[in-house]
Design an enzyme around this catalytic site. Structure first.
Site, PDB file in Angstrom:
ATOM      1  N   SER A   6     -37.693 -35.659   6.203  1.00 41.09           N
ATOM      2  CA  SER A   6     -36.436 -36.379   5.978  1.00 41.09           C
ATOM      3  C   SER A   6     -35.504 -36.322   7.181  1.00 41.09           C
ATOM      4  O   SER A   6     -34.749 -37.266   7.420  1.00 41.09           O
ATOM      5  CB  SER A   6     -35.734 -35.821   4.743  1.00 41.09           C
ATOM      6  OG  SER A   6     -35.418 -34.439   4.948  1.00 41.09           O
TER       7      SER A   6
ATOM      8  N   LYS B  56     -32.242 -24.256   7.831  1.00 39.48           N
ATOM      9  CA  LYS B  56     -33.578 -23.977   8.368  1.00 39.48           C
ATOM     10  C   LYS B  56     -33.573 -22.764   9.311  1.00 39.48           C
ATOM     11  O   LYS B  56     -34.626 -22.233   9.639  1.00 39.48           O
ATOM     12  CB  LYS B  56     -34.101 -25.192   9.130  1.00 39.48           C
ATOM     13  CG  LYS B  56     -34.089 -26.499   8.350  1.00 39.48           C
ATOM     14  CD  LYS B  56     -35.014 -26.442   7.189  1.00 39.48           C
ATOM     15  CE  LYS B  56     -35.104 -27.746   6.424  1.00 39.48           C
ATOM     16  NZ  LYS B  56     -35.567 -28.903   7.173  1.00 39.48           N
TER      17      LYS B  56
ATOM     18  N   GLU C 269     -48.683 -33.404  13.767  1.00 36.40           N
ATOM     19  CA  GLU C 269     -47.385 -33.074  14.376  1.00 36.40           C
ATOM     20  C   GLU C 269     -47.584 -32.138  15.552  1.00 36.40           C
ATOM     21  O   GLU C 269     -47.018 -32.324  16.619  1.00 36.40           O
ATOM     22  CB  GLU C 269     -46.457 -32.407  13.350  1.00 36.40           C
ATOM     23  CG  GLU C 269     -45.905 -33.340  12.294  1.00 36.40           C
ATOM     24  CD  GLU C 269     -45.098 -32.599  11.248  1.00 36.40           C
ATOM     25  OE1 GLU C 269     -45.424 -31.452  10.923  1.00 36.40           O
ATOM     26  OE2 GLU C 269     -44.108 -33.176  10.751  1.00 36.40           O
TER      27      GLU C 269
ATOM     28  N   GLY D 243     -44.386 -31.043   4.803  1.00 40.48           N
ATOM     29  CA  GLY D 243     -44.888 -32.365   4.435  1.00 40.48           C
ATOM     30  C   GLY D 243     -46.383 -32.517   4.644  1.00 40.48           C
ATOM     31  O   GLY D 243     -46.913 -33.626   4.595  1.00 40.48           O
TER      32      GLY D 243
ATOM     33  N   ASP E 204     -39.459 -26.529   8.827  1.00 39.38           N
ATOM     34  CA  ASP E 204     -39.082 -25.863   7.572  1.00 39.38           C
ATOM     35  C   ASP E 204     -38.257 -24.617   7.850  1.00 39.38           C
ATOM     36  O   ASP E 204     -37.423 -24.218   7.062  1.00 39.38           O
ATOM     37  CB  ASP E 204     -40.343 -25.484   6.781  1.00 39.38           C
ATOM     38  CG  ASP E 204     -41.100 -26.721   6.341  1.00 39.38           C
ATOM     39  OD1 ASP E 204     -40.490 -27.577   5.681  1.00 39.38           O
ATOM     40  OD2 ASP E 204     -42.271 -26.868   6.718  1.00 39.38           O
TER      41      ASP E 204
HETATM   42  O1  DER Z   1     -43.704 -31.176   7.309  1.00 37.17           O
HETATM   43  C1  DER Z   1     -43.005 -30.941   8.297  1.00 37.17           C
HETATM   44  O2  DER Z   1     -43.355 -30.216   9.231  1.00 37.17           O
HETATM   45  C2  DER Z   1     -41.628 -31.520   8.322  1.00 37.17           C
HETATM   46  O3  DER Z   1     -41.176 -31.670   9.633  1.00 37.17           O
HETATM   47  C3  DER Z   1     -40.769 -30.554   7.545  1.00 37.17           C
HETATM   48  O4  DER Z   1     -41.050 -29.288   8.015  1.00 37.17           O
HETATM   49  C4  DER Z   1     -39.298 -30.793   7.669  1.00 37.17           C
HETATM   50  O5  DER Z   1     -38.981 -31.723   6.688  1.00 37.17           O
HETATM   51  P1  DER Z   1     -37.461 -31.998   6.308  1.00 37.17           P
HETATM   52  O6  DER Z   1     -36.812 -32.521   7.575  1.00 37.17           O
HETATM   53  O7  DER Z   1     -37.549 -33.041   5.234  1.00 37.17           O
HETATM   54  O8  DER Z   1     -36.872 -30.692   5.837  1.00 37.17           O
END
Ligand code: DER
Length: 225
Positions: A30, A123, A105, A99, A86
Site C-alpha cells: 500500500s 514500521k 522485490e 504481500g 513490514d
Molecule cells: O510485501 C512487501 O514486502 C510489502 O512491501 C510490505 O512489506 C509493505 O506493505 P505496506 O506498504 O502495505 O505496509
C-alpha cells in the site's frame, strides 16, 4: 499500521527522486502504491519514465496509471527502486514479504543503483521481531519448516483468505511465516535461511536499502544506515 497520509508523504517524496529518462523499480504494497500513482501523474505530465514491476499487483497498478513497463528480464539494473517494508531497524535492515512478493522485490531492490524504502513510523523498530516470510518450493515446505525449527523459529503456512488452502505466490510457490522473536543478528539468520534447501527467498533484506523515507504527520524523516 500508520496512516495513509504518512504513507503517501513518504512515497510521494521518493517518487520525486525519479528523473526523466529513469528506469524505476516499482515496489509492492500500500505504501509503494502511492509512489506508483505519483509516478503515473509524472508520466501524464510528460516524464519519460519506465517501470519494472515487482508483482502482479504492482504491474496491474502501473498499467492502470499509465507507467510504461519493461519486464524484469530486459534489465540488469534500475536507477531507483521504491518499495515498502513490514519492519525496518536503525541499520535499514528490513523484514519484507507481507504481500508475499519479496522474491521479485529483492531482485529489483538489490539491482537498483538506489533503493529507497518508503514507510510510516509503525514500521520502525529497534530490533527486527516480526515473522520472517519465506517463499518455498511447495513440496519443500515440511523440510524447510523443520530446518526453521532447528534455527529457533516456528513456521506457519500462510493461508489464503478468499481461496481454500494456502497463498500461492506469483512464482507458484508457498509462503511460510517464521516466528523467530527478536532477530539479534539479521545477517546471520539471513545467511542460514538462504542456505536452506527449498527456500526460494526470505524476507530479510540485509544491507540492501540505501535510505528510508519515513512519512510522519508533518513531513518525511530521511534515514540512512
Ligand atoms: O510485501 C512487501 O514486502 C510489502 O512491501 C510490505 O512489506 C509493505 O506493505 P505496506 O506498504 O502495505 O505496509
Amino acid at each position: 499500521g500508520g496512516t495513509d497520509d504518512q504513507k503517501r508523504r513518504a512515497a510521494e517524496r521518493a517518487a520525486e527522486l525519479v528523473s526523466s529518462g529513469a528506469t524505476v523499480g516499482l515496489g509492492t504494497g500500500s505504501t509503494a502504491a502511492f509512489a506508483i500513482r505519483a509516478l503515473g501523474r509524472a508520466v501524464a505530465d510528460g516524464a519519460d519514465v519506465r517501470g519494472v514491476a515487482t508483482s502482479f499487483a504492482s504491474r496491474e497498478l502501473a498499467r492502470e496509471v499509465g507507467i510504461p513497463l519493461v519486464s524484469l528480464d530486459e534489465v540488469s539494473t534500475v536507477d531507483v527502486a521504491i518499495d515498502g517494508a513490514d519492519q525496518l531497524d536503525a541499520d535499514l535492515n528490513l523484514i519484507k514479504g507481507g504481500g508475499a512478493a519479496h522474491a521479485r522485490e529483492k531482485i529489483v531492490d538489490a539491482m537498483a543503483d538506489r533503493f529507497v524504502v518508503v514507510a510510516d513510523p509503525s514500521k520502525v523498530t529497534e530490533t527486527l521481531d516480526r515473522t520472517v516470510p519465506l517463499e518455498v518450493l511447495p513440496d519443500a515446505r515440511t523440510a524447510v519448516a523443520a530446518r526453521v525449527e532447528t534455527l529457533g523459529g516456528e513456521a506457519t503456512l500462510r493461508r489464503a483468505d478468499r481461496k481454500d488452502g494456502p497463498v500461492v505466490t506469483d512464482n507458484g510457490n508457498l509462503v511460510l511465516d517464521c516466528a523467530f522473536g527478536a532477530v539479534a543478528d539479521p545477517a546471520s539468520l539471513a545467511t542460514d535461511l538462504s542456505a536452506t534447501p527449498g527456500v526460494v527467498e526470505h524476507g530479510l533484506f540485509v544491507g540492501v536499502a540505501d535510505e528510508a523515507y519515513v512519512g510522519t504527520d508533518d513531513g518525511v524523516d530521511v534515514r540512512r544506515p
